[in-house]
Design a protein around this motif. Structure first.
Motif, short mmCIF file in Angstrom:
data_model
loop_
_atom_site.label_atom_id
_atom_site.label_comp_id
_atom_site.label_asym_id
_atom_site.label_seq_id
_atom_site.Cartn_x
_atom_site.Cartn_y
_atom_site.Cartn_z
N ASP A 144 -27.48 -15.99 15.96
CA ASP A 144 -27.69 -14.54 15.69
C ASP A 144 -28.97 -14.17 16.06
N ALA A 145 -29.14 -13.08 16.50
CA ALA A 145 -30.46 -12.37 17.30
C ALA A 145 -31.37 -12.24 16.06
N MET A 181 -41.42 -6.33 21.57
CA MET A 181 -41.23 -7.51 21.03
C MET A 181 -39.93 -8.19 21.54
N SER A 182 -40.06 -9.35 21.97
CA SER A 182 -38.82 -9.97 22.56
C SER A 182 -37.83 -10.42 21.33
N GLU A 183 -36.62 -10.37 21.58
CA GLU A 183 -35.53 -10.71 20.70
C GLU A 183 -35.22 -12.25 20.92
N PHE A 184 -35.13 -13.17 19.59
CA PHE A 184 -35.22 -14.16 19.79
C PHE A 184 -33.76 -14.60 19.19
N ARG A 185 -33.39 -15.91 19.15
CA ARG A 185 -31.89 -16.34 18.55
C ARG A 185 -32.08 -17.53 17.78
N VAL A 186 -31.26 -17.73 16.82
CA VAL A 186 -31.31 -18.66 15.74
C VAL A 186 -30.47 -19.84 16.54
N GLU A 187 -31.56 -20.97 16.89
CA GLU A 187 -31.23 -22.17 17.54
C GLU A 187 -30.23 -22.90 16.59
N ALA A 188 -30.49 -23.14 15.39
CA ALA A 188 -29.69 -24.24 14.37
C ALA A 188 -30.07 -23.60 12.95
N LEU A 189 -29.22 -23.99 12.09
CA LEU A 189 -29.33 -23.76 10.67
C LEU A 189 -29.25 -25.35 9.83
N PHE A 190 -30.06 -25.25 8.92
CA PHE A 190 -30.00 -26.57 8.07
C PHE A 190 -30.07 -26.38 6.57
N ILE A 212 -48.16 -13.09 7.72
CA ILE A 212 -47.54 -12.76 6.18
C ILE A 212 -47.42 -11.32 6.34
N GLY A 213 -46.07 -11.21 5.59
CA GLY A 213 -45.58 -9.90 5.27
C GLY A 213 -44.81 -9.39 6.42
N ASP A 214 -44.62 -10.01 7.54
CA ASP A 214 -43.60 -9.57 8.61
C ASP A 214 -42.41 -9.48 8.01
N ILE A 215 -41.70 -8.61 8.43
CA ILE A 215 -40.33 -8.26 8.27
C ILE A 215 -39.39 -8.80 9.30
N TRP A 216 -38.64 -9.65 9.33
CA TRP A 216 -37.58 -10.00 10.42
C TRP A 216 -36.03 -9.86 10.04
N GLN A 217 -35.39 -9.56 11.07
CA GLN A 217 -33.90 -9.24 10.91
C GLN A 217 -33.20 -10.42 11.66
N PHE A 218 -32.46 -11.06 10.86
CA PHE A 218 -31.64 -12.30 11.29
C PHE A 218 -30.19 -11.54 11.09
N GLY A 219 -29.61 -11.45 12.29
CA GLY A 219 -28.20 -10.83 12.31
C GLY A 219 -28.23 -9.75 11.20
N ASN A 220 -27.46 -9.67 10.16
CA ASN A 220 -27.43 -8.69 9.01
C ASN A 220 -28.26 -8.85 8.04
#
Length: 211
Positions: free
Chosen positions: A158-159, A1-10, A100-108
């Motif tokens: 963040d990755a 699975m490719s690594e994505f990046r946080v584009e922006a936070l709101f 549904i149920g996916d576990i994703w890592q956003f930085g830490n």
């Protein structure tokens, strides 16, 4: 699975919206970080905490490319990232490829997909376009909510990586389409039997199957 990046936070705070001036936090601004706890973030506050927020809906993610679809069909709207009320903007992930149920890592920070966002009239009021919420639901471009498994701080850049996916689950898009259209009783019965679903969406599917 490719690594994505946080584009922006709101994040946002409750403000009057619509003809009745009901409080809503759908209007958000870009922020430098989101301090994520198990049941909330410090920067973002939901107005109607019966329908938004809480441990099952701590963060909302939306695919920024969906705004291209909205601009195409509603050129009068001011569709820019963050405007539909999301907290997380990440290109490359969308309702059809997130499950549904996916576990994703956003930085830490570690998050788990809990449910689709059920579109409400606040979306229409936000842009001043009648029935826009229906269009978003029909197209299955609602985004999704996360529960928090490991709290921490998320930053732009963040990755973002998929950690785990259940072998018995359903995409956010398929679940939302089933619940919105309410016509496929066979699919609704199948989805209601998935152990990964939370009680709210299991009940929605059971009602469709039994109608």
């Amino acid at each position: 699975m490719s690594e994505f990046r946080v584009e922006a936070l709101f994040a946002g705070q409750p403000k009057p919206l619509g003809p009745r001036k009901s409080l809503s936090s759908i209007v958000k601004e870009a922020v430098a970080q989101l301090t994520v706890h198990i049941d909330k973030t410090e920067e973002d506050l939901q107005a109607n905490q019966r329908l938004h927020g809480g441990p099952e809906k701590v963060l909302h993610q939306y695919n920024p490319l969906n705004y291209l679809t909205l601009r195409k069909h509603f050129p009068e709207g001011n569709f820019v990232p963050g405007s539909i009320g999301e907290n997380l903007s990440v290109e490359g992930t969308d309702d059809a490829t997130v499950f549904i149920g996916d576990i994703w890592q956003f930085g830490n920070v570690q998050l788990q997909v809990s449910a689709p966002r059920a579109p409400c009239n606040k979306i229409s009021q936000r842009y001043g376009i009648s029935n826009l919420d229906r269009f978003v639901g029909e197209r299955g471009i609602t985004g999704w909510y996360y529960r928090v498994l490991e709290p921490g701080i998320i930053y732009p850049g963040d990755a973002v990586n998929l950690v785990e996916r259940s072998s018995n689950t359903v995409s956010v898009h398929e679940l939302m389409q089933c619940a919105h259209k309410k016509t496929d009783k066979t699919l609704a019965a199948k989805l209601s039997a998935l152990p990964i679903l939370d009680d709210e969406w299991r009940l929605k599917c059971e009602k469709i199957a039994a109608a």
